[in-house]
Design a protein around this motif. Structure first.
Motif, PDB file in Angstrom:
ATOM      1  N   UNK A  67       0.846  -1.206   0.000  1.00 59.21           N
ATOM      2  CA  UNK A  67       0.000   0.000   0.000  1.00 59.21           C
ATOM      3  C   UNK A  67       0.877   1.250   0.000  1.00 59.21           C
ATOM      4  N   UNK A  68       1.950   1.228   0.798  1.00 60.52           N
ATOM      5  CA  UNK A  68       2.862   2.380   0.816  1.00 60.52           C
ATOM      6  C   UNK A  68       3.544   2.564  -0.533  1.00 60.52           C
ATOM      7  N   UNK A  69       3.805   1.435  -1.213  1.00 64.42           N
ATOM      8  CA  UNK A  69       4.376   1.527  -2.565  1.00 64.42           C
ATOM      9  C   UNK A  69       3.425   2.285  -3.481  1.00 64.42           C
ATOM     10  N   UNK A  70       2.138   1.964  -3.378  1.00 67.86           N
ATOM     11  CA  UNK A  70       1.132   2.650  -4.207  1.00 67.86           C
ATOM     12  C   UNK A  70       1.108   4.139  -3.862  1.00 67.86           C
ATOM     13  N   UNK A  71       1.147   4.456  -2.560  1.00 71.43           N
ATOM     14  CA  UNK A  71       1.093   5.863  -2.128  1.00 71.43           C
ATOM     15  C   UNK A  71       2.309   6.621  -2.651  1.00 71.43           C
ATOM     16  N   UNK A  72       3.504   6.045  -2.455  1.00 75.49           N
ATOM     17  CA  UNK A  72       4.721   6.742  -2.919  1.00 75.49           C
ATOM     18  C   UNK A  72       4.770   6.821  -4.444  1.00 75.49           C
ATOM     19  N   UNK A  73       4.238   5.818  -5.111  1.00 74.39           N
ATOM     20  CA  UNK A  73       4.218   5.872  -6.585  1.00 74.39           C
ATOM     21  C   UNK A  73       3.335   7.024  -7.056  1.00 74.39           C
ATOM     22  N   UNK A  74       2.183   7.195  -6.391  1.00 72.92           N
ATOM     23  CA  UNK A  74       1.311   8.313  -6.755  1.00 72.92           C
ATOM     24  C   UNK A  74       2.037   9.634  -6.489  1.00 72.92           C
ATOM     25  N   UNK A  75       2.789   9.690  -5.374  1.00 76.31           N
ATOM     26  CA  UNK A  75       3.566  10.892  -5.066  1.00 76.31           C
ATOM     27  C   UNK A  75       4.600  11.170  -6.142  1.00 76.31           C
ATOM     28  N   UNK A  76       5.300  10.118  -6.577  1.00 77.70           N
ATOM     29  CA  UNK A  76       6.300  10.268  -7.637  1.00 77.70           C
ATOM     30  C   UNK A  76       5.645  10.751  -8.937  1.00 77.70           C
ATOM     31  N   UNK A  77       4.485  10.182  -9.245  1.00 75.76           N
ATOM     32  CA  UNK A  77       3.769  10.586 -10.464  1.00 75.76           C
ATOM     33  C   UNK A  77       3.388  12.060 -10.400  1.00 75.76           C
TER      34      UNK A  77
END
Lengths: 297, 291
Positions: free
Chosen positions: A163-173
């Protein structure tokens, strides 16, 4: 008038042209149109399909390799997806942002939009929000299917790191989208903006690492200097944040990771999140200032 | 309704609009007349606050530079180059602009009906004819019923029948009390719609007159293209203007609009000024110089 049915909500008072227009209404209108345009465009569908197929493939490969259940499934998948995300997501977001304003300028639609009762800030923010939602939705499709495969095979153990991977990926995007929008504002043609976007992607993904390695050897940089320079790259900050969330330590990254873990401890994920946040806000604010000041359309 | 005072717009070293001042009163209809490159489009964009300019522009008493968004809410704009998203449907296109003006579906539907586009909402913009696109732009300009309509060569992409329809709609709007400001190349359009004509040349306002002063006749207007000796175009334009003719001077040569029963006059004027006319052709009746 079949496609413009009069709804019950239409009985609300009509806001005439001379009255105060809501800033939020214009932003939402642009965001909705940008979202609709993005999800109906071929390149966006292509990226989404590619990302989804690769994410699901990584999930299956992680499961096949692990031979065990639970954390190993999500943990391996997260590690496997990390490199895929660092390649695909910045490229997708930079290209999406680069085409936004420059594309409108090239088609001549920007001038028409600016002749409407809107401000340049509303236009830019609306476009940013619409593209951001489209990008996050696109990635959530890939992550969702990948998580579905894992949950089906191994259950939900270890899902928090995913879930944190998804959150950080959205942040990176969002950070890369801001950079893309800035490139779009300063470019007169969408081709130039896209070219600049590809150049920035190349620098962040490949050249900055090579430069850091060369610099470390040439200038005999100390470990803290290597960490500071490395973390200024949003992709490195993203990578470290994901690894910290998986392992609670950056020891796997060698001396620099050990230094970061020991020096910053529990504050490290927040520092890394702050770096990604700065990369999101600063380019967007610069883009807003330049777009508001530039007289060219 | 619109007040422009000492408006100047430069693009680098090029002065597109120079020290231009005029006022447009409520329910008045003004035509901007001039050749290509005269500065009509730049002036319109400057009035709307799209370009930063020196000088002041106010719409309905609102300073465009300080409160551009509010000033533009009084204006419906029809551009010269129609720029819509081709993949969008007509219904969603107009609803997008309705949302920008916080206007509901009913108002959008009324605007479409006003220009005769009701029933076409499901068509994609790319499938619309030039005339329908022009009417869509007009419908978008009419959303929220703004008191001022600004049009940049509204019939330039239309055939004769499409032109007639648009001019009829605009006459109707003028009669309903709308304030109109439009750029045009076409004498028939100016005669039908304009109460005043601002004649522009090289970014300057050179005359502020009525259409009948510009074309003092009841007869139909024709446009002649004159072929002159190299380097005499400028002096020919001055001589023709001094004789009361409406002249367009651009890269394609010199065009002059004359009543159809006075076509020899420009040639005589130039002969008296000792400017040689090598040849001339009659363009389409009531046709401007854009061919």
């Amino acid at each position: 008038m079949s496609s413009l049915p009069i709804k019950a909500s239409d009985s609300s008072p009509i806001i005439k042209s001379g009255s105060h227009l809501s800033r939020a209404s214009s932003v939402i209108a642009f965001a909705r149109r940008e979202f609709r345009d993005a999800i109906s465009s071929r390149w966006f569908l292509l990226y989404t399909v590619a990302f989804t197929v690769l994410a699901v493939a990584v999930s299956f490969m992680s499961l096949a390799g692990s031979g065990s259940h639970g954390f190993a499934g999500f943990g391996r998948t997260t590690a496997g997806l990390l490199n895929l995300i660092m390649l695909v997501v910045p490229l997708m977001a930079l290209i999406a942002g680069a085409g936004s304003i420059a594309g409108e300028r090239e088609r001549g639609t920007l001038l028409y939009l600016l002749a409407q009762p809107i401000s340049r800030t509303e236009l830019l923010l609306g476009k940013y929000i619409g593209l951001a939602i489209a990008l996050c939705c696109s990635m959530c499709v890939g992550f969702g299917l990948s998580a579905g495969v894992l949950a089906w095979r191994v259950g939900g153990v270890g899902i928090s790191a995913f879930v944190m991977l998804v959150v950080f990926t959205c942040g990176l995007a969002l950070a890369m989208l801001s950079v893309g929008i800035l490139l779009s504002v300063i470019s007169r043609r969408s081709g130039v903006a896209t070219g600049l976007g590809l150049f920035v992607w190349l620098i962040l993904v490949f050249l900055s690492d090579l430069g850091l390695m060369a610099g470390t050897i040439l200038f005999k940089l100390r470990v803290q200097e290597v960490f500071v320079i490395g973390v200024m790259n949003p992709l490195q900050a993203f990578k470290m944040a994901v690894i910290v969330n998986m392992n609670a330590s950056l020891d796997v990254l060698g001396p620099v990771g050990m230094y970061a873990s020991q020096t910053f401890g529990g504050a490290l994920p927040w520092i890394l999140a702050l770096v990604i946040g700065v990369w999101t806000i600063v380019p967007l604010v610069i883009a807003l200032i330049l777009f508001s000041k530039r007289g060219s359309v | 309704m619109i007040k422009a005072s000492h408006v100047t717009k430069r693009f680098g070293n090029v002065v597109a609009v120079e020290d231009l001042s005029f006022e447009l009163a409520e329910s008045e209809s003004i035509a901007l007349w001039g050749s290509n490159g005269a500065g009509k489009t730049t002036l319109i964009r400057s009035l709307l606050g799209i370009f930063p300019v020196t000088g002041t522009v106010s719409i309905h008493g609102v300073d465009v530079r300080k409160h551009g968004k509010r000033a533009r809410s009084f204006v419906g704009y029809v551009p010269q180059e129609l720029a819509f998203h081709d993949d969008a449907r007509l219904g969603s296109s107009i609803m997008f602009f309705a949302n920008l003006r916080m206007v509901n579906r009913k108002e959008a539907a009324i605007a479409l009906a006003k220009v005769g586009l009701q029933g076409h909402e499901k068509k994609r913009v790319r499938d619309l004819s030039g005339g329908m696109k022009q009417r869509l732009a007009l419908a978008i300009a009419l959303i929220a019923d703004p008191p001022i309509i600004v049009l940049d060569e509204p019939t330039s992409n239309l055939d004769a029948s499409g032109r007639g329809e648009v001019i009829d709609t605009l006459c109707q709007l003028r009669d309903e009390g709308k304030t109109l400001l439009f750029a045009s190349h076409r004498p028939d359009e100016v005669l039908a719609l304009g109460e005043r004509v601002l004649v522009m040349e090289k970014g300057k306002l050179i005359r502020d007159i009525t259409p009948t002063e510009l074309w003092p006749t009841e007869s139909r207007i024709q446009t002649m293209r004159l072929y002159l000796s190299m380097g005499t175009e400028e002096s020919a334009a001055i001589a023709l203007r001094e004789a009361g003719h409406a002249v367009n001077l651009n890269g394609n040569g010199l065009c002059v609009s004359v009543p159809r029963n006075r076509k020899a006059e420009p040639v005589s004027v130039l002969a008296r000024a000792e400017i040689e006319v090598r040849d001339f052709e009659i363009l389409d009746e009531v046709q401007g110089d854009q061919e």
